[in-house]
Design an enzyme around this catalytic site. Sequence first.
Site, PDB file in Angstrom:
ATOM      1  N   SER A 170       1.156  -0.622  -0.014  1.00 27.45           N
ATOM      2  CA  SER A 170      -0.217   0.276   0.171  1.00 27.45           C
ATOM      3  C   SER A 170       1.018   1.543  -0.163  1.00 27.45           C
ATOM      4  O   SER A 170       2.196   1.493   0.569  1.00 27.45           O
ATOM      5  CB  SER A 170      -0.375   0.062   1.582  1.00 27.45           C
ATOM      6  OG  SER A 170      -1.386   1.275   1.436  1.00 27.45           O
ATOM      7  N   TYR A 221      -0.992   0.056  10.467  1.00 30.14           N
ATOM      8  CA  TYR A 221      -1.371  -0.547   8.846  1.00 30.14           C
ATOM      9  C   TYR A 221      -0.265   0.142   8.496  1.00 30.14           C
ATOM     10  O   TYR A 221      -0.065  -0.884   7.696  1.00 30.14           O
ATOM     11  CB  TYR A 221      -2.588  -0.257   9.010  1.00 30.14           C
ATOM     12  CG  TYR A 221      -3.298  -0.168   7.485  1.00 30.14           C
ATOM     13  CD1 TYR A 221      -3.567  -1.566   7.303  1.00 30.14           C
ATOM     14  CD2 TYR A 221      -2.748   0.441   6.171  1.00 30.14           C
ATOM     15  CE1 TYR A 221      -3.684  -1.944   5.924  1.00 30.14           C
ATOM     16  CE2 TYR A 221      -3.183   0.174   5.367  1.00 30.14           C
ATOM     17  CZ  TYR A 221      -3.806  -1.275   4.760  1.00 30.14           C
ATOM     18  OH  TYR A 221      -4.148  -0.964   3.364  1.00 30.14           O
TER      19      TYR A 221
END
Length: 262
Positions: free
Chosen positions: A141, A154
């Site tokens: 990501s 995250y």
Amino acid sequence: MSPGTDSGGRRVAVVTGASSGIGEALARRLTADGWHCVLVARREERLRELSGALGCEYEVCDVSDREAVGRAAAAIVARHPAVHLLVNNAGIPGRATFITATPEQINAVTGVNYLGGVWMLRALLPALERATPSSVVNVASVAGTVAVPTSGPYSASKAAQIAFSRAVCAELKPTGIKVLTVMPGFVETEGFPQRGFLPGLLSKAVVDPDYIAQKILKGIASGRRELITPGWYRLATIGQWLMPWLVYRIVSTRFMLSRDSF
Ligand SMILES: NC(=O)c1ccc[n+]([C@@H]2O[C@H](COP(=O)([O-])OP(=O)(O)OC[C@H]3O[C@@H](n4cnc5c(N)ncnc54)[C@H](OP(=O)(O)O)[C@@H]3O)[C@@H](O)[C@H]2O)c1
């Protein structure tokens, strides 16, 4: 586990996190392009339905459980000794900061988003070696390149996944296994309902999973090693390296600190 199906001479792809979102879109595109897919995730009902529609196979597996990954990989390799593509896509949001997350939440994002791919690659490595030239895709990501405080655990799991992916990309070069690190921006999926979460103009930048699936397939075909998609997210990554003070100022504004996390 679904009943084994003969790949019929087609190339075999194992896609984790294939029960929804980017993984499902990728499985649909791969099948349309003539691949035989093995779908991996935890929700059996979803996997059964999708594999029935695509004429492929599935394995129910929690990728953060190393022993379960070993069992799933052994079952896949028993049916398909050579695996041409592994996509490590399974992932979960963190939805908490380093201060507010429970230890279990931090363990979970680390175990699924980062270690899940490590265990899967190690377990399927002999099958990938048998199929060379073969490929591994790690779906990380943009959040792994720019740390957002409201989603610190995250971001950290994705940064670790990027480091893992880059390291094995170089390590596996002599074997003929290519590794592609994919860093998507915001994508509208079940686990990451971005359009409702992002403010105003930013919500217009959210893309659909099929957009990312197409980009991944192009990236594999062209032998790329890294892919930030959509391309304009490169600005965030470059900004982090060249102007860390500016990124710090932006992510520590009251507005950013009051946003929900992903
Ligand atoms: N959406 C975004 O904005 C965005 C942006 C950048 C990167 N990503 C990354 O893209 C990947 C796919 O996410 P998505 O957006 O497509 O979300 P999604 O629709 O929620 O898909 C996540 C997939 O991962 C599977 N999964 C979750 N935990 C798992 C576990 N422990 N073991 C096995 N499978 C597991 C889920 O299936 P089960 O629940 O059935 O297990 C599901 O199939 C993730 O790695 C995510 O971090 C997403």
